[in-house]
Design an enzyme around this catalytic site. Structure first.
Site, PDB file in Angstrom:
ATOM      1  N   GLY A 132       0.829  -1.197   0.000  1.00 32.79           N
ATOM      2  CA  GLY A 132       0.000   0.000   0.000  1.00 32.79           C
ATOM      3  C   GLY A 132       0.864   1.246   0.000  1.00 32.79           C
ATOM      4  O   GLY A 132       2.067   1.184   0.266  1.00 32.79           O
ATOM      5  N   CYS A 133       0.244   2.375  -0.297  1.00 32.19           N
ATOM      6  CA  CYS A 133       1.022   3.611  -0.419  1.00 32.19           C
ATOM      7  C   CYS A 133       1.540   4.091   0.934  1.00 32.19           C
ATOM      8  O   CYS A 133       2.726   4.364   1.093  1.00 32.19           O
ATOM      9  CB  CYS A 133       0.191   4.688  -1.117  1.00 32.19           C
ATOM     10  SG  CYS A 133      -1.456   4.926  -0.446  1.00 32.19           S
TER      11      CYS A 133
END
Lengths: 343, 343, 343, 343
Positions: B147-148
């Protein structure tokens, strides 16, 4: 590999040129200069380059001697001596400033307040509007790279004026530019709390790009074209949208206009004549595209041309590379074939 | 040329992946899909691609059959069946969604409200944090792309936790993300007049990235790490800055910390440990860099780690390509070696 | 009508004060000054006032002589002589700068590099945090108006520290401010193309507001409080959000915390303790409100306090007026009772 | 105290009206309605009002019965029945929507796709352009409050057209509006990552405000005026700038034009004809001002008129209050006398 150098690489156009040239696989950037930052590393000013392709700003002379293809991005009045050096030493010169754009010294004097110091040299200059002057650019050694507003406007009107579709020679041009157009220098207008969430026209009727715009439009039309040109400052970083209003001759239909644009531009990689969409900064930013959409106002038999470019790419560094590609017989899209990120 | 395909290419991560893959000279994009836009052209949704590399969205099946390397960017719960197909047919699969990131099904169930449908398959999954898990990624066939927020945080803390420099296992993480993190779906929070000139934290203590962050940090530290994680929404398009507060063990000096970061990261192309500058979105946007700056608060013997990434590149599409490069033994920077434009 | 004047009215805090005072129906603005713009009209600098309540910037002396209530918004080191004049002539003085905020001259010397020139005068100074020091403000003649970050932080933590709920005295404060906080002076950081679409922390561990924050928090807690304070620059015009992380003593529940905030603040017009919503710049901008939301992280028995203010109103000009209202026994909300426009 | 109510208070114009009316000391807001949010509190939608002047959205009927002065801000086609009720019960009605702006039902039918249901009622409608129709507004009971673009344009051209200075009846109008003009409804165009850092024209030649603009300009000129009107979407929250291009009759000088604007507007509080400055959104936002600057292009004997307003204030809620003030014989500036904050 072509040995290229950039004089005045610390400004916005210069550093954008550096960024793009690093992605061009047939050139080697051999030197970049900055009078203000000589000896400093590029990443001191632009940390984006830290660990990427960092190097020191050298002297202008270093660039002139090391490179065979010299780009210059300088304030008015400085480029001539560098162009002369290049001319004498068989090097090619692309000026991103204003010194080699105007055909008449009188215009230069009026708008930039200076005389030409190397008058003979200006006979060799070619106006670097890539799609329009490609043949001349091929053999040119000194290119005056077009201004950002003029690029958006002349490309937007080229087919229309070349085909003499315009009813009269007065055209209204309402342009809007992002703030990078004003460059790196700190000004009230670009102070964030002043500029952000604001919008206004500026230099109404007296922007320095006016003579350049009229000169090129007049050549296209083979008659004197005067324009009403009003630039506005957009509170965004990049991009120019020009909305242009032109009345058509009675016997010209909107279909004629559409056909002309497709005829002139369908083979041009960087010019997209849109069908059913409106030209929009979003889709040209960080790219070398010039998007054009055409709209018709039947009550006045008037065409509204909307053009959108990235002022730093097609309006400066990208077109400069396109011109270099043409001059060296490279594939014209080399190093500048990019789609805009959509967000 | 590797035949790659993208399932779910109409979303923000999918289309960014498409844009970047088109610039990768060892892959051929053979198909892209979108359940919502099947049969429509990419340029209908994203006019930036008009005339560039436009094509139609096909079915998910088409991608699965045509490509050997499949990227998926889908809502939770859909990827498993596609990963299974790839597994059975000797294709490689990189999931940009959340389905292959969590080691414990219980965590997935708790945070995403679903069971795993293909439990065995998850034994093969590798967490695609490129710099940390490079060796495992080399031989992996199913990658859970990070995920970011987790990317910005785990890269930011990796040396510190691996060296067990942290005094206790509670770490404060204050993250700020641009709006593309929330994707293409229209929401109140991303309505322009609501979001613009605004700022606020959200999902305090209950963001879905929390279990992923803690899982990876715990692995690095070889002990259970819990974090206080507060994301905020920045009124800009791209980028994540995470400001992380960690107390040091008494006998660890700030010099030790700096040395560790340089030891772990000096050979990493995409991670820049800054000296004397502060990590800043401006210098990583549109690039695959993760910039890290380290700061010391002597009164508490506390380190403040600041990391900056582009959430759509290093935090999604760029890292996915980096992982593909690793899986195929290509140069790791292929197709993602870009400096941020500085404006 | 109270005769008020503003010294240093050409800066951001000064002109905001002017704007707000014009809407206060129990004061008359008798003079405003600016050393840089003396003799120029306000609308030359801020055309918003053209035809509204335009007037000329006068000398500082003119303000001192004409007004009975003097506001000053000046760089460090200039206010003392004006405060002395007011003290000797029975006038009231509210300093929006830093000269009357710090109790210890040593702190002032360390952070501002100057000695106090009027040491005795500082015994009379009162820290103008309206809600906390109301009783002292009533009888004060010299007010040190709080800094913008300190206002957002001290109001955010006041009930918690006053009730001694915090486990230890180390608190993490992650603050984010709009660009008006840096004022009218042109800087690289506030150059639009640099600031826009960017985000970064700055002055980590060495912001001048640190001693002010710790001084006031220590008074509230009756013990030495040290904080880790990291400010960040938001690419928006106005507002500060502070996200504050505090561990609770074992026997204190989150309910206790909520109750304390309601007890301290339910009667305060300008402080809104939110229920079920998160504090957000959007809803305090252009208002004198301080919104506070409280969040609990059970795993660490930690409270996350989020406060949001408009840095130019509650963080500067609005609170100054609130203090004036208190000093003169006026209704405290006079002239500053405004709801934020929601867009 | 005038008992006022707002039907459709949950939209952008409605809530702005609510905010402004709360600061008007001769009115009492007795009820506000919203069909979508009936029973919910205003602060649920707009937390800015929490603790300020919060209340519940009631039914439209409640507003109709409780108030004597009704404002409506509704989609096309709904207002007529409410206006009829007011007409029958001696209440005054100001419609911020489009139902009472057009004189010809045919125009309404063409642009809004509906018939008038209460044809007789429309004979009573007065177009609420305050400065132009003040005398009619005084005795009106049903006001069609002007659209935002039409306000910026008709005020900008009023003196010029009234004096018949224009050479011909074709005028180019290039307008730019902030995103609040499109309201609260979520759309692709107002999705933050789409809108931010973007710019484009829209509805070229077919915006619904066109017939309203031409109707009013034609009345001013006493002849049919047609315009080329191109609106653009600015990536900011508020404000409209219209840049208007008009050719002058041969015997009219620019001095004549300037004199006319001063003659018509020098006594108008809310219209500022600028001398030597350019109209700019920055200086009208959050105010009821319409700033106008005039520029001359000698080569075409052409005037460029630039007008700037806040679309939500002078272009909607502010002008509605101005009209109410006129209808009730109050001081015209009551409740709407505000200077724009300059940042």
């Amino acid at each position: 590999m072509i040995k290229v150098g950039i004089i005045g690489a610390s400004g916005y156009a210069g550093i954008e040129l550096y960024r793009l040239l690093l992605g061009h696989d047939e050139v080697e950037v051999v030197a970049v200069s900055s009078q203000s930052y000589i000896g400093q590393s590029i990443s001191d000013l632009y940390p984006a380059f830290y660990g990427y392709d960092d190097r020191f700003f050298e002297s202008d002379d270093a660039v002139l001697h090391k490179a065979e293809m010299i780009f210059a991005s300088l304030p008015a009045g400085i480029s001539e001596k560098y162009a002369k050096f290049c001319d004498e030493h068989g090097k090619k010169f692309i000026d991103l400033g204003a010194d080699f754009r105007l055909d008449n010294e009188a215009d230069y004097k009026e708008w930039y307040g200076k005389d030409y110091s190397e008058k003979e040299l200006h006979k060799k200059q070619v106006y670097g509007l890539s799609e329009v002057n490609r043949d001349k650019i091929k053999n040119a050694t000194i290119i005056g790279n077009p201004g950002c507003y003029p690029t958006s406007i002349t490309l937007g009107l080229y087919p229309l004026l070349s085909e003499h579709f315009n009813l009269n020679n007065d055209i209204v041009i309402d342009s809007k530019s992002g703030t990078t157009g004003a460059g790196k220098t700190l000004t009230e207008d670009s102070h964030f709390p002043r500029c952000n969430e604001s919008f206004h026209p500026y230099k109404i009727g007296n922007h320095r790009h006016t003579p350049e715009i009229e000169q090129e439009l007049s050549k296209m039309a083979n008659e004197d074209i005067h324009v009403t040109f009003v630039p506005h400052l957009l509170p965004i970083n990049r991009g120019i949208v020009s909305t242009m209003y032109v009345k058509l001759k009675e016997d010209v239909t909107f279909d004629d206009v559409m056909s002309a644009y497709h005829k002139y531009y369908d083979d041009e990689y960087f010019i997209r004549v849109l069908n059913g969409k409106v030209a929009d900064l979003k889709f040209v930013k960080y790219s070398n595209y010039c998007d054009i959409s055409l709209h018709y106002e039947p009550r006045y038999h008037q065409v509204i041309v909307v053009s959108a470019i990235d002022n730093m790419v097609k309006g400066a560094a990208g077109q400069a590379i396109q011109n270099m590609n043409i001059m060296y017989g490279l594939e014209e899209t080399k190093g500048i074939k990019m789609a805009a990120p959509s967000f």
